[in-house]
Write a protein that holds these residues in place. Sequence first.
Motif, PDB file in Angstrom:
ATOM      1  N   ASP A  30      30.671  44.487  34.798  1.00 33.61           N
ATOM      2  CA  ASP A  30      29.329  44.553  35.385  1.00 33.61           C
ATOM      3  C   ASP A  30      28.284  44.968  34.352  1.00 33.61           C
ATOM      4  O   ASP A  30      27.166  44.440  34.335  1.00 33.61           O
ATOM      5  CB  ASP A  30      29.297  45.533  36.560  1.00 33.61           C
ATOM      6  N   VAL A  31      28.648  45.910  33.496  1.00 31.85           N
ATOM      7  CA  VAL A  31      27.714  46.387  32.476  1.00 31.85           C
ATOM      8  C   VAL A  31      27.468  45.320  31.412  1.00 31.85           C
ATOM      9  O   VAL A  31      26.339  45.115  30.971  1.00 31.85           O
ATOM     10  CB  VAL A  31      28.245  47.687  31.825  1.00 31.85           C
ATOM     11  N   ASP A  84      45.055  40.759  43.185  1.00 27.73           N
ATOM     12  CA  ASP A  84      44.425  42.055  42.924  1.00 27.73           C
ATOM     13  C   ASP A  84      43.122  41.882  42.147  1.00 27.73           C
ATOM     14  O   ASP A  84      42.135  42.583  42.394  1.00 27.73           O
ATOM     15  CB  ASP A  84      45.372  42.973  42.153  1.00 27.73           C
ATOM     16  N   ILE A  85      43.122  40.940  41.215  1.00 23.20           N
ATOM     17  CA  ILE A  85      41.905  40.660  40.443  1.00 23.20           C
ATOM     18  C   ILE A  85      40.821  40.121  41.369  1.00 23.20           C
ATOM     19  O   ILE A  85      39.667  40.547  41.307  1.00 23.20           O
ATOM     20  CB  ILE A  85      42.204  39.681  39.290  1.00 23.20           C
ATOM     21  N   LYS A  86      41.198  39.176  42.241  1.00 18.42           N
ATOM     22  CA  LYS A  86      40.227  38.635  43.194  1.00 18.42           C
ATOM     23  C   LYS A  86      39.635  39.733  44.067  1.00 18.42           C
ATOM     24  O   LYS A  86      38.430  39.751  44.311  1.00 18.42           O
ATOM     25  CB  LYS A  86      40.883  37.566  44.079  1.00 18.42           C
ATOM     26  N   ASP A  87      40.461  40.641  44.531  1.00 23.31           N
ATOM     27  CA  ASP A  87      39.971  41.738  45.371  1.00 23.31           C
ATOM     28  C   ASP A  87      39.029  42.656  44.603  1.00 23.31           C
ATOM     29  O   ASP A  87      37.988  43.057  45.115  1.00 23.31           O
ATOM     30  CB  ASP A  87      41.138  42.557  45.933  1.00 23.31           C
ATOM     31  N   ALA A  88      39.390  42.986  43.375  1.00 16.96           N
ATOM     32  CA  ALA A  88      38.588  43.914  42.576  1.00 16.96           C
ATOM     33  C   ALA A  88      37.237  43.315  42.188  1.00 16.96           C
ATOM     34  O   ALA A  88      36.237  44.031  42.116  1.00 16.96           O
ATOM     35  CB  ALA A  88      39.354  44.321  41.320  1.00 16.96           C
ATOM     36  N   PHE A  89      37.196  42.017  41.963  1.00 20.16           N
ATOM     37  CA  PHE A  89      35.972  41.357  41.521  1.00 20.16           C
ATOM     38  C   PHE A  89      35.303  40.560  42.640  1.00 20.16           C
ATOM     39  O   PHE A  89      34.546  39.630  42.372  1.00 20.16           O
ATOM     40  CB  PHE A  89      36.276  40.429  40.336  1.00 20.16           C
ATOM     41  N   GLY A  97      32.986  38.955  45.038  1.00 15.17           N
ATOM     42  CA  GLY A  97      31.550  38.717  44.928  1.00 15.17           C
ATOM     43  C   GLY A  97      31.091  38.282  43.547  1.00 15.17           C
ATOM     44  O   GLY A  97      29.932  37.948  43.368  1.00 15.17           O
ATOM     45  N   ASP A  98      31.981  38.282  42.567  1.00 16.18           N
ATOM     46  CA  ASP A  98      31.612  37.845  41.220  1.00 16.18           C
ATOM     47  C   ASP A  98      32.063  36.395  41.042  1.00 16.18           C
ATOM     48  O   ASP A  98      33.247  36.110  40.888  1.00 16.18           O
ATOM     49  CB  ASP A  98      32.258  38.741  40.159  1.00 16.18           C
ATOM     50  N   ILE A 136      34.266  35.316  37.831  1.00 18.34           N
ATOM     51  CA  ILE A 136      35.640  35.826  37.820  1.00 18.34           C
ATOM     52  C   ILE A 136      36.472  35.152  38.909  1.00 18.34           C
ATOM     53  O   ILE A 136      37.608  34.735  38.661  1.00 18.34           O
ATOM     54  CB  ILE A 136      35.671  37.362  37.983  1.00 18.34           C
ATOM     55  N   ILE A 137      35.917  35.023  40.107  1.00 19.75           N
ATOM     56  CA  ILE A 137      36.656  34.383  41.200  1.00 19.75           C
ATOM     57  C   ILE A 137      37.012  32.949  40.829  1.00 19.75           C
ATOM     58  O   ILE A 137      38.138  32.496  41.062  1.00 19.75           O
ATOM     59  CB  ILE A 137      35.852  34.442  42.518  1.00 19.75           C
ATOM     60  N   THR A 138      36.078  32.232  40.240  1.00 24.88           N
ATOM     61  CA  THR A 138      36.341  30.857  39.802  1.00 24.88           C
ATOM     62  C   THR A 138      37.439  30.836  38.743  1.00 24.88           C
ATOM     63  O   THR A 138      38.334  29.990  38.781  1.00 24.88           O
ATOM     64  CB  THR A 138      35.054  30.201  39.267  1.00 24.88           C
ATOM     65  N   ALA A 139      37.387  31.777  37.802  1.00 27.93           N
ATOM     66  CA  ALA A 139      38.401  31.842  36.749  1.00 27.93           C
ATOM     67  C   ALA A 139      39.785  32.127  37.331  1.00 27.93           C
ATOM     68  O   ALA A 139      40.774  31.542  36.893  1.00 27.93           O
ATOM     69  CB  ALA A 139      38.024  32.907  35.719  1.00 27.93           C
ATOM     70  N   VAL A 140      39.849  33.001  38.325  1.00 26.85           N
ATOM     71  CA  VAL A 140      41.132  33.301  38.963  1.00 26.85           C
ATOM     72  C   VAL A 140      41.663  32.065  39.692  1.00 26.85           C
ATOM     73  O   VAL A 140      42.842  31.717  39.567  1.00 26.85           O
ATOM     74  CB  VAL A 140      41.018  34.496  39.941  1.00 26.85           C
TER      75      VAL A 140
END
Length: 75
Positions: free
Chosen positions: A11-12, A42-47, A49-50, A53-57
């Motif tokens: 995010d930063v 787990d990555i999808k859950d943590a990110f 709304g992004d 990242i969701i597309t990359a997953v």
Amino acid sequence: MSLDLVTEVWDVLRSHIDFNERSDAADTLVNFLIDNNYEAEDIKDAFRGDKEIITAVKDYMSQHRSEEHTSELQS
């Protein structure tokens, strides 16, 4: 390293990554996390709304399924 920390760092930094490069950066981050034993879900859950990242997953999961299917056909 916890996914919470990784999401905060992303995010930063994401605003400092050129818009045209964010998808590649997201792909790199997702691959790094997967290589370090984080689960795609787990990555999808943590990110949540992004978009990048969701597309990359999703791309990673699709590619991984495709490779498994090809591997099964060759066996």
